[in-house]
Scaffold this active site. Structure first.
Site, PDB file in Angstrom:
ATOM      1  N   THR A 159     -71.559  15.199  11.694  1.00 53.36           N
ATOM      2  CA  THR A 159     -71.732  16.474  12.424  1.00 53.36           C
ATOM      3  C   THR A 159     -73.124  16.944  12.064  1.00 53.36           C
ATOM      4  O   THR A 159     -73.598  16.696  10.959  1.00 53.36           O
ATOM      5  CB  THR A 159     -70.706  17.552  11.988  1.00 53.36           C
ATOM      6  OG1 THR A 159     -69.417  17.218  12.481  1.00 53.36           O
ATOM      7  CG2 THR A 159     -71.068  18.949  12.501  1.00 53.36           C
TER       8      THR A 159
ATOM      9  N   ARG B  54     -57.867  15.998  20.605  1.00 56.57           N
ATOM     10  CA  ARG B  54     -58.055  16.686  19.318  1.00 56.57           C
ATOM     11  C   ARG B  54     -59.315  17.562  19.404  1.00 56.57           C
ATOM     12  O   ARG B  54     -60.342  17.165  19.928  1.00 56.57           O
ATOM     13  CB  ARG B  54     -58.197  15.640  18.214  1.00 56.57           C
ATOM     14  CG  ARG B  54     -58.392  16.221  16.804  1.00 56.57           C
ATOM     15  CD  ARG B  54     -59.831  16.130  16.372  1.00 56.57           C
ATOM     16  NE  ARG B  54     -60.030  16.651  15.020  1.00 56.57           N
ATOM     17  CZ  ARG B  54     -61.219  16.817  14.475  1.00 56.57           C
ATOM     18  NH1 ARG B  54     -62.309  16.508  15.157  1.00 56.57           N
ATOM     19  NH2 ARG B  54     -61.339  17.310  13.272  1.00 56.57           N
TER      20      ARG B  54
ATOM     21  N   SER C 240     -62.334  19.764  17.666  1.00 53.53           N
ATOM     22  CA  SER C 240     -63.141  19.891  16.455  1.00 53.53           C
ATOM     23  C   SER C 240     -63.364  21.359  16.092  1.00 53.53           C
ATOM     24  O   SER C 240     -63.245  22.243  16.937  1.00 53.53           O
ATOM     25  CB  SER C 240     -64.480  19.214  16.734  1.00 53.53           C
ATOM     26  OG  SER C 240     -65.464  19.690  15.867  1.00 53.53           O
TER      27      SER C 240
ATOM     28  N   THR D 152     -69.739  21.362   8.143  1.00 56.45           N
ATOM     29  CA  THR D 152     -69.523  19.943   8.382  1.00 56.45           C
ATOM     30  C   THR D 152     -68.379  19.496   7.485  1.00 56.45           C
ATOM     31  O   THR D 152     -68.094  20.144   6.483  1.00 56.45           O
ATOM     32  CB  THR D 152     -70.798  19.123   8.113  1.00 56.45           C
ATOM     33  OG1 THR D 152     -70.499  17.737   8.297  1.00 56.45           O
ATOM     34  CG2 THR D 152     -71.340  19.337   6.706  1.00 56.45           C
TER      35      THR D 152
ATOM     36  N   ILE E 137     -64.240  17.665   7.356  1.00 55.22           N
ATOM     37  CA  ILE E 137     -63.017  17.450   8.135  1.00 55.22           C
ATOM     38  C   ILE E 137     -62.691  18.735   8.895  1.00 55.22           C
ATOM     39  O   ILE E 137     -62.441  19.782   8.282  1.00 55.22           O
ATOM     40  CB  ILE E 137     -61.841  17.110   7.207  1.00 55.22           C
ATOM     41  CG1 ILE E 137     -62.183  15.950   6.266  1.00 55.22           C
ATOM     42  CG2 ILE E 137     -60.572  16.822   8.013  1.00 55.22           C
ATOM     43  CD1 ILE E 137     -62.209  14.606   6.900  1.00 55.22           C
ATOM     44  N   GLY E 138     -62.690  18.628  10.231  1.00 61.20           N
ATOM     45  CA  GLY E 138     -62.504  19.817  11.065  1.00 61.20           C
ATOM     46  C   GLY E 138     -61.260  20.604  10.714  1.00 61.20           C
ATOM     47  O   GLY E 138     -61.286  21.840  10.650  1.00 61.20           O
TER      48      GLY E 138
END
Ligand code: GLY
Length: 317
Positions: free
Chosen positions: A180, A208, A210, A229, A231-232
């Site tokens: 990201t 999915r 983000s 940035t 894991i969403g």
């Protein structure tokens, strides 16, 4: 230029496991510094914070080392779907696109949506909007990302996400990176702006969403601006960007707001990083993982976070 405040800038290209070696680290550092130099000179020539953020995001999206725009990871069905948002701190307005395909720079769509009544568009609507703007069709797929997806297909998608911190060749094989890109800028008139853009986690289910086009991952007011940035899902659960900004609004220093928020994230075993600026020009970053790929300009010099050693760490300049 008649500046009210010294312009400041911080950018990131993801966070995750350790960069493989010094050669890798220097390559990433050079890429980041080149972007910081160019975007900072735009701020010094009177460019607005939002113009600087869009320029920085475009440059990061165009660099195939990073998981945004060209070089985005593939989702489970082998398609690239990208998300990006822009938030202007002065007007406190967020605009963005979610799971858009076949465009070069998702951040440009986010920018165009700033003046729209409907400010966040997803897949089909985002594609329609790009068509209305006559944005040329573009395939952001790179050989490296395709190869990565093909290997995973052979393994029947046992990995939960792609290796997406900077270029794959720069990270150890088992490192699940969390790519990201993001840019935070303070211009000479004291305006803050932030942009974040991503190809997602890689190998995720179709549909999915983000964190990058949500206030959890990208948020700004007149007080502070933050791009995340990692894991969403972890970023959304902490509502990290908005949480840090609201703490500053309520009177905390940026450093204290970052420290408190990262202590909580660490306690909750989250895997994430963030970069931030406040209206006074404080620059801050934090991470709960090994590496945060970030660089900044403090008005005098460029610095970076590439060699920050502790796993959980918050820094302020
Ligand atoms: N932070 C990017 C994503 O998880 O989609």
């Amino acid at each position: 230029m008649n500046f009210k405040v010294q312009p400041k800038l911080i950018i990131h290209g993801g966070a995750g496991s350790s960069l493989k070696d010094k050669g890798g680290l220097e390559t990433v550092r050079r890429s980041l510094y080149k972007i910081v130099e160019e975007v900072y000179s735009l701020l010094m020539s009177g460019g607005s914070a939002s113009e600087a953020v869009v320029k920085g995001c475009q440059m990061l999206e165009d660099n195939p080392c990073f998981n945004a725009g060209t070089g985005s990871v593939l989702q489970s069905d082998g398609q690239v779907r990208m998300s990006a948002s822009l938030m202007n701190g002065t007007t406190q307005s967020l605009s963005g696109v979610i799971n858009v395909t076949r465009v070069k720079n998702p951040i440009e769509l986010a920018q165009a949506l700033q003046s729209s009544r409907d400010r966040v568009l997803s897949d089909y609507g985002a594609a329609e909007f790009a068509r209305e703007l006559q944005v040329p069709t573009y395939n952001p797929l790179t050989d490296l990302r395709l190869q990565e997806w093909m290997e995973e297909r052979q393994d029947n998608f046992t990995k939960t996400m792609a290796g997406v911190v900077a270029a794959k060749e720069l990270v150890s094989k088992d490192s699940a990176g969390r790519g990201t890109i993001g840019v935070v800028a303070l211009d000479g008139q004291g305006n803050l702006s932030v942009g974040t853009s991503t190809g997602g986690k890689g190998f995720e289910r179709i549909g999915r969403v983000s964190d990058s086009a949500m206030p959890a991952g990208n948020y700004a007011t007149v007080d502070a601006a933050v791009s995340c940035t990692g894991i969403g899902e972890d970023i959304i659960d902490e509502c990290l960007a908005a949480r840090i900004v609201v703490r500053v609004r309520d009177g905390m220093t940026l450093q204290d707001a970052m420290q408190r928020s990262f202590d909580e994230s660490e306690e909750n075993k989250r895997d994430l990083g963030a970069i931030a600026l406040d209206a006074q020009g404080a620059i801050a970053w934090g991470k709960t993982c090994q590496v945060l790929v970030a660089a900044y300009h403090d008005g005098n010099k460029i610095g970076d976070t590439l060699e920050a050693s502790a796993q959980m760490q918050v820094g302020c300049v």
